[in-house]
Design an enzyme around this catalytic site. Sequence first.
Site, PDB file in Angstrom:
ATOM      1  N   TYR A 189     -51.963  -9.237 -65.697  1.00  0.00           N
ATOM      2  CA  TYR A 189     -52.322 -10.414 -64.898  1.00  0.00           C
ATOM      3  C   TYR A 189     -53.637 -11.006 -65.390  1.00  0.00           C
ATOM      4  O   TYR A 189     -53.760 -12.229 -65.561  1.00  0.00           O
ATOM      5  CB  TYR A 189     -52.430 -10.011 -63.426  1.00  0.00           C
ATOM      6  CG  TYR A 189     -52.667 -11.162 -62.487  1.00  0.00           C
ATOM      7  CD1 TYR A 189     -51.679 -12.102 -62.232  1.00  0.00           C
ATOM      8  CD2 TYR A 189     -53.885 -11.301 -61.823  1.00  0.00           C
ATOM      9  CE1 TYR A 189     -51.888 -13.157 -61.359  1.00  0.00           C
ATOM     10  CE2 TYR A 189     -54.109 -12.341 -60.945  1.00  0.00           C
ATOM     11  CZ  TYR A 189     -53.111 -13.266 -60.718  1.00  0.00           C
ATOM     12  OH  TYR A 189     -53.334 -14.312 -59.848  1.00  0.00           O
ATOM     13  N   SER A 249     -57.509 -17.543 -62.143  1.00  0.00           N
ATOM     14  CA  SER A 249     -57.896 -16.547 -61.144  1.00  0.00           C
ATOM     15  C   SER A 249     -59.288 -16.035 -61.479  1.00  0.00           C
ATOM     16  O   SER A 249     -59.713 -16.069 -62.639  1.00  0.00           O
ATOM     17  CB  SER A 249     -56.907 -15.378 -61.152  1.00  0.00           C
ATOM     18  OG  SER A 249     -57.403 -14.281 -60.408  1.00  0.00           O
TER      19      SER A 249
END
Length: 257
Positions: free
Chosen positions: A154, A141
Site C-alpha cells: 500500500y 495517503s
Amino acid sequence: MRLEKKVVLITGSGSGIGRSTAKLFAAEGAKLIINDLSKEDGEATVQAIREEGGEAIFIQADVTKADEVEAMINEATDKLGAIDVLFNNAGISGVGPLHELSEELWDRVVNVNMKGVFLPSKYVLPQMIDRKQGNIINMSSTIAEIGLMNRAVYAATKGAVLALTKSMQVDYAPYNIRVNALLPGTILTPFVENYLKNSYDDPEEGLATIRKRQLSGDLGRPEDVARAALFLASDESKFMMGSPLYIDGGVTFGKMA
C-alpha cells in the site's frame, strides 16, 4: 455553489470517502458521474444525491481495464458534457510484511492503486488539453511519507501516486490543468471498520490502538476528506499545483511524547 455546472467524475464513489465527496460536490452544484465496481453501491450514491436535489449518473466500470474506462469517459461525456474535474479516488489496501505477501495480492494492489489513476487520467486528459482547462485530484495517503507496519505494498503504491501527481503537474501545467493529491491519515470508512473486525479479537481495542497514532486522539471521517477534496476541486485552490494536502489528524508531522 463552488462547483456550479462543473462535470465531475469520482472513481470508487459507491461508499466511504468517494460517496461523501460526491454528495458534497453535488450540494455545491456539480453534475456527478458516480463510478464503482458495485452497481448496488454506485446506484445508492446516485439515489442519495438525487434525493437531496442533486444531479448524478452511475457508470459501472473497472478502473484497471482500459476498454471499460474509455467507454465510461465516452458515455459520461455524451450524457453530461466534458469532464471538468477528475477525482481518482478508487483504491484498495493490502496488509502484511513484504515477505509474506502473495504475488497475487501485490499485483492486485499495484494494479488498482496505480493503474486506476493512470487509465482514467489517460482518457480524460485529451479533452482537458483541448479545452485548456481541467482539474485532477489523486488519492494518495500519509503512508507515502511515513512508515507503517504491515503496509508495504500500500505504501509503495501511494508513494507512486504522489510522485505521479508531481510529474503530471509539470506535463500539463501549460494546458491550464491542475493536478494535486490528497493524503489522508486513518479515516473511519467501511473498509477500516471491516479491517478492525477481521484483525482484532476486540475491534474496540484495535480502534483505541489506532487512535493513539493520531495527535487529534481520534480517526478522521469521510466528510473531513470530502471537504479537502472540495477545496482542491474549487477555484479557491487555484494557486495549488502538484501539491500534497494532508488530512491526517497530525500523524505525519507529529508524535506524542
